[in-house]
Design a protein around this motif. Structure first.
Motif, short mmCIF file in Angstrom:
data_model
loop_
_atom_site.label_atom_id
_atom_site.label_comp_id
_atom_site.label_asym_id
_atom_site.label_seq_id
_atom_site.Cartn_x
_atom_site.Cartn_y
_atom_site.Cartn_z
N LEU A 1 -65.76 -74.27 -106.58
CA LEU A 1 -65.50 -74.10 -105.23
C LEU A 1 -66.10 -72.64 -104.70
O LEU A 1 -67.05 -72.70 -103.93
CB LEU A 1 -64.31 -74.32 -104.57
CG LEU A 1 -63.74 -75.56 -104.86
CD1 LEU A 1 -62.41 -75.68 -104.32
CD2 LEU A 1 -64.60 -76.64 -103.67
N ARG B 1 -59.91 -87.53 -109.87
CA ARG B 1 -60.68 -87.43 -111.14
C ARG B 1 -59.80 -88.55 -112.21
O ARG B 1 -60.63 -88.95 -113.11
CB ARG B 1 -60.45 -86.19 -111.75
CG ARG B 1 -61.50 -85.17 -111.07
CD ARG B 1 -61.83 -83.96 -111.66
NE ARG B 1 -62.24 -83.04 -110.75
CZ ARG B 1 -62.73 -81.98 -111.06
NH1 ARG B 1 -62.86 -81.43 -112.39
NH2 ARG B 1 -63.25 -80.93 -110.01
N ASN C 1 -61.24 -72.95 -106.83
CA ASN C 1 -61.64 -73.08 -108.14
C ASN C 1 -62.90 -72.30 -108.50
O ASN C 1 -63.64 -72.18 -107.51
CB ASN C 1 -61.33 -74.29 -108.65
CG ASN C 1 -62.25 -75.32 -108.20
OD1 ASN C 1 -63.49 -75.01 -107.96
ND2 ASN C 1 -61.66 -76.65 -107.82
N ARG D 1 -59.24 -87.51 -102.21
CA ARG D 1 -60.66 -87.52 -101.75
C ARG D 1 -60.66 -88.09 -100.47
O ARG D 1 -61.97 -88.15 -99.60
CB ARG D 1 -61.43 -88.33 -102.85
CG ARG D 1 -61.32 -87.83 -104.18
CD ARG D 1 -62.68 -87.05 -104.57
NE ARG D 1 -62.60 -86.26 -105.84
CZ ARG D 1 -62.85 -87.02 -106.77
NH1 ARG D 1 -63.05 -88.60 -106.95
NH2 ARG D 1 -62.95 -86.86 -108.15
N ASP E 1 -58.73 -77.15 -99.79
CA ASP E 1 -59.06 -76.90 -101.06
C ASP E 1 -60.71 -76.45 -100.96
O ASP E 1 -61.57 -77.32 -100.96
CB ASP E 1 -59.11 -78.21 -101.90
CG ASP E 1 -59.44 -78.14 -103.41
OD1 ASP E 1 -59.26 -77.00 -103.70
OD2 ASP E 1 -60.19 -79.12 -103.91
N ALA F 1 -53.68 -82.71 -106.03
CA ALA F 1 -54.85 -82.21 -105.95
C ALA F 1 -56.30 -83.50 -106.29
O ALA F 1 -55.66 -84.35 -106.77
CB ALA F 1 -55.26 -81.04 -106.79
N SER F 2 -57.26 -82.80 -105.90
CA SER F 2 -58.51 -83.60 -106.35
C SER F 2 -58.08 -84.92 -105.32
O SER F 2 -58.33 -86.12 -105.62
CB SER F 2 -58.56 -84.17 -107.57
OG SER F 2 -59.76 -85.09 -107.75
N THR G 1 -53.43 -80.83 -101.48
CA THR G 1 -54.71 -79.96 -101.05
C THR G 1 -55.96 -80.93 -100.99
O THR G 1 -55.90 -81.59 -101.70
CB THR G 1 -54.71 -78.66 -102.12
OG1 THR G 1 -55.82 -77.88 -101.72
CG2 THR G 1 -55.22 -79.47 -103.35
N PHE H 1 -54.68 -83.93 -110.93
CA PHE H 1 -55.97 -84.37 -110.21
C PHE H 1 -55.99 -85.75 -109.96
O PHE H 1 -56.41 -86.43 -110.86
CB PHE H 1 -57.14 -83.64 -111.25
CG PHE H 1 -57.35 -82.30 -110.78
CD1 PHE H 1 -56.43 -81.27 -110.34
CD2 PHE H 1 -58.80 -82.01 -110.91
CE1 PHE H 1 -56.85 -79.84 -110.30
CE2 PHE H 1 -59.00 -80.64 -110.77
CZ PHE H 1 -57.95 -79.66 -110.34
O1 G3P Z 1 -57.78 -79.51 -105.99
C1 G3P Z 1 -58.85 -79.68 -107.09
C2 G3P Z 1 -60.06 -80.21 -106.55
O2 G3P Z 1 -60.85 -79.10 -106.31
C3 G3P Z 1 -61.01 -81.11 -107.33
O3 G3P Z 1 -61.61 -81.91 -106.86
O4 G3P Z 1 -62.76 -83.67 -105.89
O5 G3P Z 1 -63.53 -82.27 -107.73
O6 G3P Z 1 -62.07 -83.89 -108.13
P1 G3P Z 1 -62.44 -82.82 -107.30
#
Ligand code: G3P
Length: 214
Positions: free
Chosen positions: A31, A132, A28, A166, A6, A163-164, A183, A129
């Motif tokens: 990023l 989040r 995204n 951590r 990611d 996703a998201s 990811t 996500f």
């Molecule tokens: O895959 C989604 C990601 O880019 C969001 O991650 O850590 O910003 O919630 P985050």
């Protein structure tokens, strides 16, 4: 389980490719904004080093705008998957794009009901996500389990892309629950291999052998 990185950072992507475990990339707008090159240039370069799916997100929020951006993004390379935000406008775009044969990753998914709709519309990937949801004191991992169960109940072919994520336990829990893809940032891929007992054990093996050779 497929592993995606990611990031839109080429150095990180190349390092992950060298590890030999990378199946794809998710990007995204946040990023992409961390990098100096334009989003399009970044995507061109990423697609040259990663043959698997590379998710590229639209910036438009209306259906027509999403459709025209998506049609341009897929011209960049054959492995581009268009990331569409999961709104009502986005849902219409998913249906239209999949009918045209364009592969879609439905992003910003925070509920099982959203996941059900995008699967019905034909998305190739759904991106719940996790982190989040954890951030707002909700069990993000529960959503992964719910979506996997629902998709299995009805045989939806949409791949669950956790996703998201951590930290390493997010990846392990996603795997236990049957997510198709995880990811994660480069840092998390690197953390997955680390174990202090491996380092201590290795040091001891080498020390013992050196003693015997003296
Ligand atoms: O895959 C989604 C990601 O880019 C969001 O991650 O850590 O910003 O919630 P985050």
């Amino acid at each position: 389980m497929k592993f995606f990185i990611d990031t839109a950072n080429l150095k990180e992507i190349n390092s992950a490719v060298e590890m030999g475990v990378l199946d794809g990339v998710t990007t995204n707008p946040s990023l992409a904004a961390k990098e100096t090159a334009s989003y399009n240039e970044l995507l061109q370069d990423i697609c040259k080093v990663v043959p698997g799916p590379v998710s590229a997100e639209v910036l438009a929020t209306d259906t027509e705008g999403m459709l025209s951006e998506a049609r341009e993004l897929v011209k960049i390379a054959d492995n581009i998957v268009v990331k569409i935000p999961t709104t009502l406008e986005g849902l219409r775009a998913v249906k239209a794009l999949t009918s045209e044969g364009i592969s879609v990753n439905s992003t910003l998914v925070f509920s099982a009901s959203q996941a059900l709709l995008v699967a019905k519309a034909g998305a190739s990937f759904v991106s719940p996500f996790v982190g989040r949801l954890d951030d707002i004191s909700t069990e993000g991992m529960q959503l992964i389990g719910d979506i996997v169960t629902i998709y299995n109940n009805y045989g939806y072919r949409t791949e669950v892309l956790a996703a998201s994520l951590r930290h390493p336990m997010h990846v392990v829990q996603s795997a236990l629950l049957g997510a198709d893809v995880a990811t994660m940032p480069y840092k998390v891929i690197a953390q997955l291999i680390k174990h202090p007992l491996t380092d201590i054990g290795l040091e001891k093996f080498l020390e013992d052998y050196k003693k015997k050779m003296q």
